[in-house]
Design a protein around this motif. Structure first.
Motif, PDB file in Angstrom:
ATOM      1  N   UNK A  10      -1.777   4.309  18.089  1.00  0.00           N
ATOM      2  CA  UNK A  10      -3.074   4.751  18.589  1.00  0.00           C
ATOM      3  C   UNK A  10      -3.294   4.246  20.009  1.00  0.00           C
ATOM      4  N   UNK A  11      -2.889   3.007  20.284  1.00  0.00           N
ATOM      5  CA  UNK A  11      -3.027   2.455  21.631  1.00  0.00           C
ATOM      6  C   UNK A  11      -2.174   3.235  22.628  1.00  0.00           C
ATOM      7  N   UNK A  12      -0.985   3.609  22.197  1.00  0.00           N
ATOM      8  CA  UNK A  12      -0.109   4.409  23.056  1.00  0.00           C
ATOM      9  C   UNK A  12      -0.734   5.776  23.335  1.00  0.00           C
ATOM     10  N   UNK A  13      -1.396   6.346  22.331  1.00  0.00           N
ATOM     11  CA  UNK A  13      -2.092   7.619  22.527  1.00  0.00           C
ATOM     12  C   UNK A  13      -3.208   7.468  23.553  1.00  0.00           C
ATOM     13  N   UNK A  14      -3.939   6.364  23.477  1.00  0.00           N
ATOM     14  CA  UNK A  14      -5.018   6.103  24.434  1.00  0.00           C
ATOM     15  C   UNK A  14      -4.464   6.107  25.852  1.00  0.00           C
ATOM     16  N   UNK A  15      -3.361   5.379  26.054  1.00  0.00           N
ATOM     17  CA  UNK A  15      -2.772   5.278  27.392  1.00  0.00           C
ATOM     18  C   UNK A  15      -2.250   6.638  27.855  1.00  0.00           C
ATOM     19  N   UNK A  16      -1.606   7.366  26.956  1.00  0.00           N
ATOM     20  CA  UNK A  16      -1.058   8.685  27.314  1.00  0.00           C
ATOM     21  C   UNK A  16      -2.178   9.643  27.728  1.00  0.00           C
ATOM     22  N   UNK A  41      -8.136  -1.154  25.941  1.00  0.00           N
ATOM     23  CA  UNK A  41      -6.695  -0.956  25.954  1.00  0.00           C
ATOM     24  C   UNK A  41      -6.200  -0.389  27.276  1.00  0.00           C
ATOM     25  N   UNK A  42      -7.016   0.393  27.950  1.00  0.00           N
ATOM     26  CA  UNK A  42      -6.639   0.862  29.285  1.00  0.00           C
ATOM     27  C   UNK A  42      -6.571  -0.324  30.238  1.00  0.00           C
ATOM     28  N   UNK A  43      -7.581  -1.184  30.168  1.00  0.00           N
ATOM     29  CA  UNK A  43      -7.622  -2.365  31.031  1.00  0.00           C
ATOM     30  C   UNK A  43      -6.455  -3.309  30.721  1.00  0.00           C
ATOM     31  N   UNK A  44      -6.199  -3.545  29.442  1.00  0.00           N
ATOM     32  CA  UNK A  44      -5.109  -4.443  29.043  1.00  0.00           C
ATOM     33  C   UNK A  44      -3.774  -3.895  29.516  1.00  0.00           C
ATOM     34  N   UNK A  45      -3.571  -2.591  29.386  1.00  0.00           N
ATOM     35  CA  UNK A  45      -2.321  -1.975  29.817  1.00  0.00           C
ATOM     36  C   UNK A  45      -2.144  -2.094  31.328  1.00  0.00           C
ATOM     37  N   UNK A  46      -3.228  -1.907  32.078  1.00  0.00           N
ATOM     38  CA  UNK A  46      -3.142  -2.021  33.536  1.00  0.00           C
ATOM     39  C   UNK A  46      -2.838  -3.450  33.972  1.00  0.00           C
ATOM     40  N   UNK A  47      -3.403  -4.440  33.260  1.00  0.00           N
ATOM     41  CA  UNK A  47      -3.190  -5.843  33.631  1.00  0.00           C
ATOM     42  C   UNK A  47      -1.826  -6.371  33.205  1.00  0.00           C
ATOM     43  N   UNK A  48      -1.445  -6.090  31.972  1.00  0.00           N
ATOM     44  CA  UNK A  48      -0.240  -6.720  31.427  1.00  0.00           C
ATOM     45  C   UNK A  48       0.873  -5.736  31.092  1.00  0.00           C
ATOM     46  N   UNK A  49       0.532  -4.478  30.892  1.00  0.00           N
ATOM     47  CA  UNK A  49       1.531  -3.510  30.459  1.00  0.00           C
ATOM     48  C   UNK A  49       1.922  -3.694  29.003  1.00  0.00           C
ATOM     49  N   UNK A  50       1.134  -4.462  28.279  1.00  0.00           N
ATOM     50  CA  UNK A  50       1.446  -4.797  26.894  1.00  0.00           C
ATOM     51  C   UNK A  50       0.348  -4.265  25.993  1.00  0.00           C
ATOM     52  N   UNK A  51       0.717  -3.581  24.939  1.00  0.00           N
ATOM     53  CA  UNK A  51      -0.260  -3.051  23.994  1.00  0.00           C
ATOM     54  C   UNK A  51      -0.288  -3.822  22.680  1.00  0.00           C
TER      55      UNK A  51
END
Length: 118
Positions: A10-16, A41-51
Protein backbone atom coordinates in the motif's frame (compact mmCIF):
# COMPACT_ATOMS: atom_id res chain seq x y z
CA UNK A 1 0.52 -11.97 1.82
CA UNK A 2 1.15 -11.15 5.48
CA UNK A 3 0.28 -7.87 7.17
CA UNK A 4 3.75 -6.34 6.74
CA UNK A 5 3.82 -7.17 3.04
CA UNK A 6 0.33 -5.70 2.61
CA UNK A 7 1.38 -2.48 4.36
CA UNK A 8 4.50 -2.18 2.20
CA UNK A 9 2.45 -2.75 -0.96
CA UNK A 10 0.00 0.00 0.00
CA UNK A 11 2.88 2.37 0.79
CA UNK A 12 4.43 1.61 -2.58
CA UNK A 13 1.08 2.39 -4.22
CA UNK A 14 1.00 5.74 -2.41
CA UNK A 15 4.45 6.64 -3.75
CA UNK A 16 3.63 5.44 -7.27
CA UNK A 17 0.44 7.49 -7.41
CA UNK A 18 2.27 10.52 -6.02
CA UNK A 19 4.95 10.20 -8.69
CA UNK A 20 2.22 10.11 -11.36
CA UNK A 21 1.13 13.48 -10.05
CA UNK A 22 -1.99 12.77 -8.06
CA UNK A 23 -2.74 14.88 -5.00
CA UNK A 24 -2.70 13.53 -1.46
CA UNK A 25 -6.47 13.86 -1.25
CA UNK A 26 -7.07 11.82 -4.41
CA UNK A 27 -4.57 9.15 -3.36
CA UNK A 28 -6.24 8.89 0.06
CA UNK A 29 -9.67 8.46 -1.50
CA UNK A 30 -8.46 5.94 -4.06
CA UNK A 31 -6.64 3.75 -1.50
CA UNK A 32 -9.13 4.25 1.37
CA UNK A 33 -6.57 5.68 3.79
CA UNK A 34 -6.37 9.02 5.53
CA UNK A 35 -4.72 12.01 3.88
CA UNK A 36 -2.38 12.21 6.87
CA UNK A 37 -1.19 8.67 6.16
CA UNK A 38 -0.54 9.54 2.52
CA UNK A 39 1.42 12.65 3.49
CA UNK A 40 3.41 10.72 6.10
CA UNK A 41 4.61 8.10 3.61
CA UNK A 42 5.36 10.62 0.87
CA UNK A 43 7.41 12.65 3.34
CA UNK A 44 9.18 9.56 4.73
CA UNK A 45 10.02 8.36 1.22
CA UNK A 46 11.43 11.77 0.26
CA UNK A 47 13.57 11.94 3.42
CA UNK A 48 14.84 8.39 3.70
CA UNK A 49 13.72 6.47 0.63
CA UNK A 50 12.54 3.77 3.03
CA UNK A 51 8.96 2.56 3.34
CA UNK A 52 9.59 0.14 6.22
CA UNK A 53 8.36 0.76 9.75
CA UNK A 54 10.82 2.48 12.05
CA UNK A 55 12.49 0.25 14.60
CA UNK A 56 10.77 0.43 17.95
CA UNK A 57 12.45 0.42 21.31
CA UNK A 58 11.24 -2.15 23.80
CA UNK A 59 9.46 -0.91 26.86
CA UNK A 60 11.84 -0.35 29.79
CA UNK A 61 11.79 -3.01 32.48
CA UNK A 62 10.02 -2.07 35.69
CA UNK A 63 11.99 -4.50 37.82
CA UNK A 64 15.65 -4.28 38.70
CA UNK A 65 18.00 -7.24 38.81
CA UNK A 66 17.73 -7.10 42.60
CA UNK A 67 13.92 -7.26 42.41
CA UNK A 68 14.14 -10.24 40.07
CA UNK A 69 16.54 -12.03 42.41
CA UNK A 70 14.17 -11.35 45.33
CA UNK A 71 11.24 -12.75 43.34
CA UNK A 72 13.17 -15.96 42.62
CA UNK A 73 14.27 -16.22 46.23
CA UNK A 74 10.68 -15.76 47.48
CA UNK A 75 9.48 -18.69 45.38
CA UNK A 76 12.35 -20.92 46.50
CA UNK A 77 11.65 -20.09 50.16
CA UNK A 78 7.90 -20.70 49.84
CA UNK A 79 6.97 -22.80 46.80
CA UNK A 80 3.24 -22.50 47.63
CA UNK A 81 3.13 -18.72 47.37
CA UNK A 82 1.60 -16.89 44.43
CA UNK A 83 2.42 -13.82 42.33
CA UNK A 84 0.01 -11.57 44.23
CA UNK A 85 1.55 -12.52 47.56
CA UNK A 86 5.08 -12.03 46.24
CA UNK A 87 4.18 -8.60 44.87
CA UNK A 88 2.70 -7.54 48.20
CA UNK A 89 5.42 -9.08 50.38
CA UNK A 90 8.26 -7.48 48.42
CA UNK A 91 6.37 -4.16 48.03
CA UNK A 92 6.91 -4.19 44.28
CA UNK A 93 5.33 -1.49 42.17
CA UNK A 94 4.41 -3.94 39.40
CA UNK A 95 1.46 -6.16 38.58
CA UNK A 96 1.35 -9.83 39.53
CA UNK A 97 1.54 -10.58 35.79
CA UNK A 98 5.01 -9.00 35.73
CA UNK A 99 6.06 -11.25 38.61
CA UNK A 100 4.78 -14.27 36.65
CA UNK A 101 6.78 -13.14 33.61
CA UNK A 102 9.97 -12.81 35.66
CA UNK A 103 9.47 -16.31 37.07
CA UNK A 104 8.94 -17.69 33.57
CA UNK A 105 12.10 -15.91 32.33
CA UNK A 106 14.01 -17.52 35.19
CA UNK A 107 12.76 -20.94 34.10
CA UNK A 108 10.58 -21.36 37.16
CA UNK A 109 7.33 -23.02 36.26
CA UNK A 110 5.41 -21.67 39.19
CA UNK A 111 2.02 -23.19 39.73
CA UNK A 112 -0.02 -23.64 42.86
CA UNK A 113 -1.23 -27.22 43.20
CA UNK A 114 -4.97 -27.69 42.76
CA UNK A 115 -6.78 -28.28 46.02
CA UNK A 116 -9.70 -30.55 46.26
CA UNK A 117 -12.71 -29.27 48.14
CA UNK A 118 -14.02 -31.65 50.74
Amino acid sequence: MNRQQTALAKRAQIIALHEVGLSSRVIAQRLAVSRTTVQKWIHRNEETGNLNDLERRPRPRLTSREDEANIRRAVLEDPFTNAVAITERLHLNVTPQTVRKRLKEAGIRHRIPAQRSV
